[in-house]
Design an enzyme around this catalytic site. Structure first.
Site, mmCIF file in Angstrom:
data_model
loop_
_atom_site.group_PDB
_atom_site.id
_atom_site.type_symbol
_atom_site.label_atom_id
_atom_site.label_comp_id
_atom_site.label_asym_id
_atom_site.label_seq_id
_atom_site.Cartn_x
_atom_site.Cartn_y
_atom_site.Cartn_z
ATOM 1 N N ASN A 71 63.231 86.939 -98.927
ATOM 2 C CA ASN A 71 62.562 86.627 -100.186
ATOM 3 C C ASN A 71 63.599 86.477 -101.288
ATOM 4 O OD1 ASN A 71 60.215 87.189 -98.779
ATOM 5 N ND2 ASN A 71 59.300 88.305 -100.471
HETATM 6 O O1 PMT Z 1 64.780 91.435 -108.104
HETATM 7 P P1 PMT Z 1 64.583 90.521 -109.300
HETATM 8 O O2 PMT Z 1 65.336 89.228 -109.174
HETATM 9 O O3 PMT Z 1 64.850 91.249 -110.599
HETATM 10 O O4 PMT Z 1 63.044 90.111 -109.337
HETATM 11 C C1 PMT Z 1 62.076 91.096 -109.552
HETATM 12 C C2 PMT Z 1 60.839 90.892 -108.679
HETATM 13 C C3 PMT Z 1 60.150 89.608 -109.097
HETATM 14 C C4 PMT Z 1 61.254 90.797 -107.192
HETATM 15 C C5 PMT Z 1 59.947 92.161 -108.896
HETATM 16 O O5 PMT Z 1 59.599 92.259 -110.239
HETATM 17 C C6 PMT Z 1 58.679 92.090 -108.035
HETATM 18 O O6 PMT Z 1 57.682 91.504 -108.411
HETATM 19 N N1 PMT Z 1 58.720 92.738 -106.845
HETATM 20 C C7 PMT Z 1 57.659 92.623 -105.835
HETATM 21 C C8 PMT Z 1 57.812 91.283 -105.178
HETATM 22 C C9 PMT Z 1 56.818 90.971 -104.112
HETATM 23 O O7 PMT Z 1 57.209 90.291 -103.214
HETATM 24 O O8 PMT Z 1 55.615 91.486 -104.206
HETATM 25 P P2 PMT Z 1 54.445 91.276 -103.131
HETATM 26 O O9 PMT Z 1 53.284 90.770 -103.899
HETATM 27 O O10 PMT Z 1 54.856 90.504 -101.933
HETATM 28 O O11 PMT Z 1 54.234 92.761 -102.626
HETATM 29 C C10 PMT Z 1 53.376 93.659 -103.330
HETATM 30 C C11 PMT Z 1 53.949 95.055 -103.251
HETATM 31 O O12 PMT Z 1 53.982 95.507 -101.876
HETATM 32 C C12 PMT Z 1 55.379 95.194 -103.773
HETATM 33 O O13 PMT Z 1 55.458 96.440 -104.459
HETATM 34 C C13 PMT Z 1 56.231 95.218 -102.502
HETATM 35 O O14 PMT Z 1 57.421 95.989 -102.677
HETATM 36 C C14 PMT Z 1 55.280 95.906 -101.515
HETATM 37 N N2 PMT Z 1 55.470 95.513 -100.097
HETATM 38 C C15 PMT Z 1 55.203 94.243 -99.698
HETATM 39 C C16 PMT Z 1 55.329 93.905 -98.362
HETATM 40 C C17 PMT Z 1 55.761 94.895 -97.441
HETATM 41 N N3 PMT Z 1 55.915 94.603 -96.144
HETATM 42 N N4 PMT Z 1 56.027 96.140 -97.865
HETATM 43 C C18 PMT Z 1 55.898 96.471 -99.177
HETATM 44 O O15 PMT Z 1 56.157 97.628 -99.558
#
Ligand code: PMT
Length: 228
Positions: A30
């Site tokens: 990602n």
């Molecule tokens: O790192 P930067 O360049 O500063 O950018 C910051 C960011 C945009 C990455 C950050 O602010 C952010 O939004 N992080 C979460 C990114 C994300 O991919 O979110 P998601 O919608 O896919 O996942 C939702 C949540 O579940 C997140 O807290 C993620 O850490 C968690 N997750 C997701 C998938 C997985 N297999 N395990 C998890 O723990």
């Protein structure tokens, strides 16, 4: 802000991307620089917390007063986070890959003459955040992030409920000056019956403002325990 509002608390933060290897020279990953998660870890340490930062592959210096554990894959991040429990607060700012190749080739996959496509079989990675929130020794506060291109509130609230989180910080990605890689961001933090918009502002400032909310929520939860 510096101070002692998190003194005595143990905070585990995840940051950065994960890389899921395809072969010794290629991976699926990602976008994430780690800046948001590192700012969160720094802000917690400045407030007196004992902070462990589980970081995917990023090129950032470790914030002062933070213990850092470097990982590469979602499976490694999962193991590292769970090895750090119990904790008082978990904040998942990492952009964890949702899928990983079923098999990692031991040698470099070569182009095959006459074939224009390559099919990879991917399997789901563990949902670290949801598992932390469902864990027997669940942290008092579990905070997720949501990176969305559209329907930000709808998707963020869906994750808040489905992953059983206390707070979720949503940011819009795919626009300049916010989300991935940028030094600045804008967050809307949602909880079951409320929301607060933070920024646009530098990620360092947003991380600190996120902890204003965390401290408020911890105080609210403690109040409910005292006055059920
Ligand atoms: O790192 P930067 O360049 O500063 O950018 C910051 C960011 C945009 C990455 C950050 O602010 C952010 O939004 N992080 C979460 C990114 C994300 O991919 O979110 P998601 O919608 O896919 O996942 C939702 C949540 O579940 C997140 O807290 C993620 O850490 C968690 N997750 C997701 C998938 C997985 N297999 N395990 C998890 O723990």
């Amino acid at each position: 802000m510096s101070g002692t509002s998190l003194a005595g608390l143990r905070v585990v933060v995840s940051a950065g991307p994960t890389y899921e290897d395809i072969d010794p020279v290629r991976f699926i990953g990602n976008r994430s620089s780690g800046k948001m998660g590192f700012a969160v870890a720094a802000a917690a340490a400045q407030r007196g917390a004992q902070v462990v930062l589980v970081a995917g592959p990023v090129s950032l210096a470790t914030p002062a007063g933070v213990t850092r554990i470097d990982v590469r894959s979602a499976a490694q991040m999962h193991a590292a986070v769970f090895a750090q429990l119990p904790a008082d607060i978990y904040i998942g700012a990492a952009a964890v890959a949702d899928y990983s190749p079923r098999e990692v080739a031991t040698g470099k996959i070569k182009k095959q003459a006459g074939r224009d496509t390559l099919t990879l079989e991917l399997v789901r990675t563990p949902d670290i955040l949801a598992e932390v929130a469902a864990h027997a020794s669940r942290p008092r506060l579990v905070v997720g992030f949501a990176a969305e291109t559209d329907n930000v509130e709808g998707y963020a609230r869906g994750k808040l409920a489905n992953k059983r989180l206390d707070l979720i910080a949503a940011n819009r990605v795919g626009i300049a000056g916010s989300g991935f890689e940028s030094d600045d961001n804008a967050l809307t933090v949602y909880w079951s019956d409320g929301a607060r918009a933070l920024g646009p502002a530098p990620k360092t400032q947003l991380a600190d403002e996120l902890f204003d909310l965390v401290v408020e929520r911890l105080a609210g939860a403690a109040g409910k325990e005292r006055h059920p």
